[in-house]
Scaffold this active site. Structure first.
Site, PDB file in Angstrom:
ATOM      1  N   LYS A 122       0.832  -1.206   0.000  1.00 37.23           N
ATOM      2  CA  LYS A 122       0.000   0.000   0.000  1.00 37.23           C
ATOM      3  C   LYS A 122       0.865   1.254   0.000  1.00 37.23           C
ATOM      4  CE  LYS A 122      -3.757  -0.385   2.147  1.00 37.23           C
ATOM      5  NZ  LYS A 122      -4.803  -0.603   3.166  1.00 37.23           N
TER       6      LYS A 122
ATOM      7  N   ARG B 292      -3.627   2.976   8.351  1.00 35.28           N
ATOM      8  CA  ARG B 292      -3.872   1.704   7.661  1.00 35.28           C
ATOM      9  C   ARG B 292      -2.614   0.841   7.693  1.00 35.28           C
ATOM     10  NH1 ARG B 292      -6.581   5.453   4.112  1.00 35.28           N
ATOM     11  NH2 ARG B 292      -8.753   4.857   3.678  1.00 35.28           N
TER      12      ARG B 292
ATOM     13  N   GLY C 291      -8.106  -8.168   5.370  1.00 34.77           N
ATOM     14  CA  GLY C 291      -8.695  -8.469   6.664  1.00 34.77           C
ATOM     15  C   GLY C 291      -7.716  -8.578   7.801  1.00 34.77           C
TER      16      GLY C 291
ATOM     17  N   MET D 114      -5.951  -6.131   9.227  1.00 37.29           N
ATOM     18  CA  MET D 114      -6.312  -5.074  10.165  1.00 37.29           C
ATOM     19  C   MET D 114      -7.188  -4.075   9.441  1.00 37.29           C
ATOM     20  SD  MET D 114      -4.206  -1.981  11.768  1.00 37.29           S
ATOM     21  CE  MET D 114      -5.088  -0.806  12.788  1.00 37.29           C
TER      22      MET D 114
ATOM     23  N   ARG E  31      -3.826  -1.328  -6.336  1.00 39.10           N
ATOM     24  CA  ARG E  31      -3.050  -2.571  -6.230  1.00 39.10           C
ATOM     25  C   ARG E  31      -3.494  -3.486  -7.364  1.00 39.10           C
ATOM     26  NH1 ARG E  31      -5.929  -4.336  -0.589  1.00 39.10           N
ATOM     27  NH2 ARG E  31      -8.056  -4.410  -1.372  1.00 39.10           N
TER      28      ARG E  31
ATOM     29  N   HIS F 232      -3.662 -42.925   0.578  1.00 40.02           N
ATOM     30  CA  HIS F 232      -4.182 -43.677  -0.561  1.00 40.02           C
ATOM     31  C   HIS F 232      -5.343 -42.925  -1.212  1.00 40.02           C
ATOM     32  CE1 HIS F 232      -6.842 -46.698  -2.477  1.00 40.02           C
ATOM     33  NE2 HIS F 232      -5.702 -47.229  -2.892  1.00 40.02           N
TER      34      HIS F 232
ATOM     35  N   ARG G  98       1.397 -47.507 -11.977  1.00 34.94           N
ATOM     36  CA  ARG G  98       1.446 -48.375 -10.802  1.00 34.94           C
ATOM     37  C   ARG G  98       0.689 -49.660 -11.118  1.00 34.94           C
ATOM     38  NH1 ARG G  98       0.020 -42.800  -7.943  1.00 34.94           N
ATOM     39  NH2 ARG G  98      -1.261 -42.840  -9.813  1.00 34.94           N
TER      40      ARG G  98
ATOM     41  N   ARG H 128       6.105 -49.178 -13.130  1.00 31.82           N
ATOM     42  CA  ARG H 128       6.689 -49.663 -11.876  1.00 31.82           C
ATOM     43  C   ARG H 128       6.201 -51.080 -11.606  1.00 31.82           C
ATOM     44  NH1 ARG H 128       5.016 -46.580  -6.460  1.00 31.82           N
ATOM     45  NH2 ARG H 128       3.143 -47.860  -6.715  1.00 31.82           N
TER      46      ARG H 128
ATOM     47  N   GLU I  60      13.701 -43.922  -3.577  1.00 35.36           N
ATOM     48  CA  GLU I  60      12.744 -43.531  -2.537  1.00 35.36           C
ATOM     49  C   GLU I  60      13.207 -43.945  -1.136  1.00 35.36           C
ATOM     50  OE1 GLU I  60       9.071 -45.692  -3.411  1.00 35.36           O
ATOM     51  OE2 GLU I  60      10.275 -47.134  -4.539  1.00 35.36           O
TER      52      GLU I  60
ATOM     53  N   SER J 263      13.969 -42.413 -11.079  1.00 34.14           N
ATOM     54  CA  SER J 263      12.722 -41.689 -10.848  1.00 34.14           C
ATOM     55  C   SER J 263      12.564 -41.533  -9.341  1.00 34.14           C
ATOM     56  CB  SER J 263      11.530 -42.462 -11.426  1.00 34.14           C
ATOM     57  OG  SER J 263      10.330 -41.768 -11.171  1.00 34.14           O
TER      58      SER J 263
ATOM     59  N   GLY K 230      10.807 -41.167  -6.066  1.00 33.14           N
ATOM     60  CA  GLY K 230       9.500 -41.358  -5.430  1.00 33.14           C
ATOM     61  C   GLY K 230       9.476 -40.576  -4.133  1.00 33.14           C
TER      62      GLY K 230
ATOM     63  N   ASP L 165       7.428 -41.605  -0.588  1.00 38.16           N
ATOM     64  CA  ASP L 165       8.084 -42.528   0.351  1.00 38.16           C
ATOM     65  C   ASP L 165       9.404 -41.960   0.859  1.00 38.16           C
ATOM     66  OD1 ASP L 165       6.088 -44.350   0.359  1.00 38.16           O
ATOM     67  OD2 ASP L 165       7.073 -45.833  -0.923  1.00 38.16           O
TER      68      ASP L 165
ATOM     69  N   CYS M  97       8.367 -38.555  -9.617  1.00 40.32           N
ATOM     70  CA  CYS M  97       7.030 -39.092  -9.871  1.00 40.32           C
ATOM     71  C   CYS M  97       6.157 -39.094  -8.623  1.00 40.32           C
ATOM     72  CB  CYS M  97       7.113 -40.504 -10.455  1.00 40.32           C
ATOM     73  SG  CYS M  97       7.835 -41.716  -9.339  1.00 40.32           S
TER      74      CYS M  97
ATOM     75  N   TYR N 191      12.408 -34.266 -16.102  1.00 43.18           N
ATOM     76  CA  TYR N 191      10.951 -34.186 -16.161  1.00 43.18           C
ATOM     77  C   TYR N 191      10.357 -34.254 -14.759  1.00 43.18           C
ATOM     78  CZ  TYR N 191      10.789 -39.255 -15.353  1.00 43.18           C
ATOM     79  OH  TYR N 191      10.921 -40.505 -14.817  1.00 43.18           O
TER      80      TYR N 191
END
Length: 884
Positions: free
Chosen positions: A26, A96, A105, A107, A340, A458, A564, A620, A747, A766, A768, A771, A833, A853
């Site tokens: 502000k 302010r 919100g 103040m 703003r 799960h 999986r 996998r 993992e 990869s 994991g 885990d 992954c 990736y």
């Protein structure tokens, strides 16, 4: 201890928008508007450094800062020709807060500070308007008492309502001078009774108390919760803005309002907003009177309207974004109190970004940075109708495990969910926690609610993969699967009752709520084309079946990063065969069952390769402990015993023998393949045969076989040849060579620190991270939901490590594995992954440590694509790109 900087307080004409971290959002924008010559009431900003120092000094403001405040106040008085609290020409100010990042919100504003029993007479003399003066005084007492001293607002509202009722008045504006004078006296009495002292008559005392209240508000509960939700640093502090008052409550030629330079709901390029005549401050948003559309201002004050339109256009071009503007009109003179970047829906954000590019205000790279990746969830999932949601009755709150909205009938078992869905009913599957056995019910249900489990339980992982709404870990509810009831306090819900879930917030509601369904438009397609042209990190999807694979391609996935195979086993025709295989006592019996499963898996893999049409597919091998596939309830055990021609007691004993105390650390993953190599061989045969069939039909295939849970290089050294031999045997048998890769899922912490040894036997890694996070922290992801919210709330952790990758711990292990692995193979392919692959901060981290990736659930693929593009832009251009 010295101050961190000598200058702590800045006049508006000394700052600019680049000083946001010091002046707050502000203050920086008020300074910027002042610099470009817009009509901003003058004032000054007490910086965020003062707030930090306030806490370092045990919540006191040191004298050097008070001296700078006095100096700026004197300059403001001289500029205005008025003095704070003067009985002839009083200066009044607003106070302010202004954090670095907008925190709505945190103040509320205090207006008209400086009024007392003497200065109110000076205000009357200055304006010749006693009603206005006493209206301002009663407002100040109420605001100051509520905001600075925490006297409940309703006590003052009750007095106002009583005066209006007794005098037959509808609006506050109808109260007379006499009414307002009496109200002021009552307000002061409320203050005295609550605080134990008279309302402060010293303007300097009023100002000091207000400034301290702003600083305290930085750590109030709602501010802390807001920062946690929005990942805002708790150490930034808030600035305080002191500004000369202008008055929208001086009569029919004055007013106050809020406007957006574009429609924040749709993005339409049209001025959007509301205002109230003869009003002040919070009146517009408080709902005490019905405001007018900003278009009406053209009729009420045409010259002011024309000036306002010009100013809004100037601000949008200056900031190169839609602006949210607060303004006041005092006797037909326009003043700007705030600008703003405006909050907007995902639909509006896309529309505005595309339009700003077309208008030449920003380029495509900047447009990419303008959209928060998480906003795309709003576009990909249904949401509740906003108006209907206001009337909805909240039942409980859990974890927002998978976004979207769902309304349906409660059911407590997968069987009932499947049966009712076939009859055309929409159901919410409610469980204490889900297991792989529930998969059919999860497919059938429109939403999933669990009493236990976390963000990577799960239920959460499977629901996200399906793009299905899920609220997990809702501990407020007692779920009784035996009596088929949900209980909370005195309320009891039965099977068949209607509930609604909001998977984006974790809220659970009673009854049915109308929904708005998501639609992807041309703006989305065009925007994502810019994203894909920019990014250079691939995005794959976690997909376990052809349907998920096709959905992943629809959302732009460039391959499957995790298939999986165990999720293929739970269909109605397959699970009995799986159970027979697990409970077989001899190798011969097991191989017979595996031969039946081979047919199913071969077809699955063929259809997945067919769907992916040449894209890489990482599969996998079997990962969970075997007992997860076995029935637990007596009727199911009895049916299985009949199928296997065994006594139920015998089957029960075998099931009991397979139970594990800590299955997370038990007989699973590659450990199963070491013990039962025939299971690995069957799965590899199915992969090879499915890939060969697809290739023979002219479909390109890229199978990548992943051996899970490796913790030592010798596990991979033992199992890799078995995979290779099986693949080569199938290829030779069909006279159809295949290019394939064999890798592992990293993992286990030990795998990270010995990644150089493991890399000797792997074509890819990869990570994991679900885990890996469990084992690094020692947290069970299914149980950690009981304490992780408290950890985040109390600052023990900055975020739930199952939602956002822990870069300081788990991330260090990942980086170590990347470095060690590529020391052995410089071109070793690496990706992630775990569910973290769809988290924007984690995607940014993965890009910067050099992963090839990320892989995530299909519905999070667009989010990950955007995050990957943003990571590249930031890495190449730095944080200053937007200013270039």
């Amino acid at each position: 201890m010295k101050l961190s900087t000598e200058k702590i307080v800045y006049r508006f004409d000394e700052g600019n928008k680049e000083m946001r971290s010091l002046l707050g959002g502000k203050g920086a924008n008020l300074a910027e508007m002042t610099q470009i010559g817009l009509p901003v009431p003058p004032g000054f900003t007490i910086t965020t450094e003062a707030c930090k120092d306030y806490y370092l000094q045990e919540q006191t403001i040191r004298q050097e800062i008070l001296d700078q405040i006095d100096s700026c106040l004197t300059a403001l008085e001289n500029q205005q020709g008025k003095m704070l609290g003067d009985s002839h020409h009083p200066l009044l100010v607003s106070v302010r807060s202004g954090a670095v990042f907008s925190m709505p919100g945190m103040m509320d504003t205090i207006l008209n500070l400086g009024l007392n029993d003497q200065s109110v007479a000076g205000l009357i003399a200055d304006t010749n308007n006693p009603r206005f003066a006493y209206d301002s005084y009663r407002r100040f007492i109420q605001m100051f008492s509520d905001v600075a001293m925490e006297v409940p607002k309703y006590q003052f509202e009750d007095v106002l309502d009583r005066y209006k009722d007794e005098n037959g008045l509808k609006d506050d504006t109808e109260l007379t001078v006499e009414h307002l004078q009496a109200i002021v006296l009552e307000f002061k009495e409320i203050y005295k009774e609550a605080i134990g002292q008279d309302f402060p008559q010293s303007p300097k005392e009023q100002l000091l108390l207000a400034i301290e209240a702003v600083f305290r508000s930085w750590n109030n509960p709602r501010a802390t919760v807001y920062r946690n939700l929005n990942k805002i640093d708790h150490d930034l502090g808030t600035a305080v803005n002191i500004q000369a008052m202008v008055y929208g409550n001086m009569g029919e030629t004055s007013g106050t309002g809020v406007a957006f330079t574009r429609n924040p709901s749709t993005g339409e390029h049209k001025l959007f907003g509301e205002y109230l005549i003869n009003a002040q401050g919070e009146d517009v948003v408080a709902g005490i009177r019905t405001p007018q559309s900003i278009d009406r201002l053209k009729e009420d004050m045409p010259l002011v309207y024309d000036q306002f339109v010009q100013v809004t256009q100037l601000l949008e071009k200056h900031y190169q974004d839609m602006q949210d503007i607060e303004f006041t009109i005092e006797n037909e003179k326009l003043y700007l109190l705030q600008t703003r970047n405006g909050k907007r829906t995902a639909q509006a954000a896309l529309q505005i970004a595309v339009d700003l590019v077309d208008e030449g205000l920003i380029d495509e790279r900047e447009a990419i940075l303008r959209i928060e990746p998480t906003q795309l969830d709003q576009l990909l999932h249904p949401t509740f109708d906003k108006e209907a949601l206001k009337e909805a009755k909240q039942l409980a709150k859990g974890l927002p495990a998978s976004p979207g909205a769902a309304t349906g009938m409660i059911c407590f078992s997968a069987e009932v969910a499947t049966e009712w869905t076939k009859k055309g009913k929409e159901v919410i599957l409610v469980r204490k926690e889900t297991s792989p056995e529930d998969i059919e019910g999860m497919v059938s249900a429109v939403g999933i609610l669990t009493a236990r489990g976390g963000m990577t339980s799960h239920a959460a992982v499977v629901a996200r993969g399906m793009g299905k709404c899920c609220v997990a870990g809702c501990g407020d509810l007692q779920v009784d699967e035996v009596y088929k009831e949900i209980r909370k306090d005195e309320l009891v819900l039965k099977e068949g009752d209607l509930i609604s879930l909001d998977g984006s917030t974790g809220q659970v509601y009673l009854g049915q709520i109308p929904m708005s369904h998501a639609t992807l438009n041309q703006n989305f397609t065009r925007f994502m084309s810019w994203v894909d042209a920019e990014r250079d990190m691939m995005v794959r999807a976690n997909a376990d079946n052809p349907k998920d694979a096709l959905k992943a391609i629809e959302f732009g996935a460039e391959g499957i990063g995790l298939c999986r195979t165990e999720h293929m086993f739970f269909e109605e025709k397959r699970i009995p065969v799986v159970r027979q295989m697990i409970l077989s006592e001899t190798l011969e019996e097991r191989k017979k069952a595996l031969a039946k499963l081979l047919k199913f898996q071969r077809e699955d893999f063929y259809r997945i390769f067919q769907a992916m049409d040449g894209r890489a597919v990482t599969i996998r091998l079997l990962d969970p402990p075997l007992h997860e596939f076995l029935p637990q309830e007596a009727p199911a055990i009895h049916d299985l015993a009949e199928t296997m021609y065994l006594a139920p007691k015998t089957v029960q004993n075998r099931i009991s023998a397979l139970q594990e105390f800590n299955p997370m650390l038990g007989h699973r993953g590659c450990r199963l393949a070491v013990t039962y190599p025939e299971i690995l061989v069957m799965q590899v045969e199915a992969i090879a045969q499915g890939a060969i069939r697809a290739k023979q039909e002219g479909i390109a295939v890229q199978p990548e076989i992943m051996i899970p849970l490796v913790g030592t290089a010798k596990e991979l050294q033992l199992l890799r040849p078995l995979v290779e031999e099986t693949m080569m045997r199938e290829c030779q048998s069909a006279a159809c060579p295949l290019d394939f890769k064999i890798g592992t899922m990293i993992e286990v912490p030990r795998a990270c620190v010995t990644a150089d040894e493991i890399a000797e036997y792997a074509d890819f890694f990869s990570f994991g991270t679900n885990d890996l996070t469990q084992m690094t922290f020692g947290y069970s992801r299914d149980d950690a939901g009981k304490f992780l919210p408290s950890y985040v709330e109390k600052g023990v952790l900055s975020a739930d490590p199952f939602q956002e990758l822990d870069q300081d711990g788990v991330g260090v292990l990942v980086e170590m594995a990347v470095g060690l692995g590529r020391d052995v193979q410089s071109d070793l392919k690496m990706g992630i992954c775990g569910e973290h692959g769809g988290n924007p901060k984690t995607v940014d981290y993965c890009y910067n440590i050099g992963l090839d990736y990320v892989s995530c659930s299909p519905y999070r693929v667009p989010l990950a694509r955007l995050a990957a593009a943003q990571a590249k832009i930031k890495a190449e251009c730095g944080d200053g790109y937007r200013d270039k």
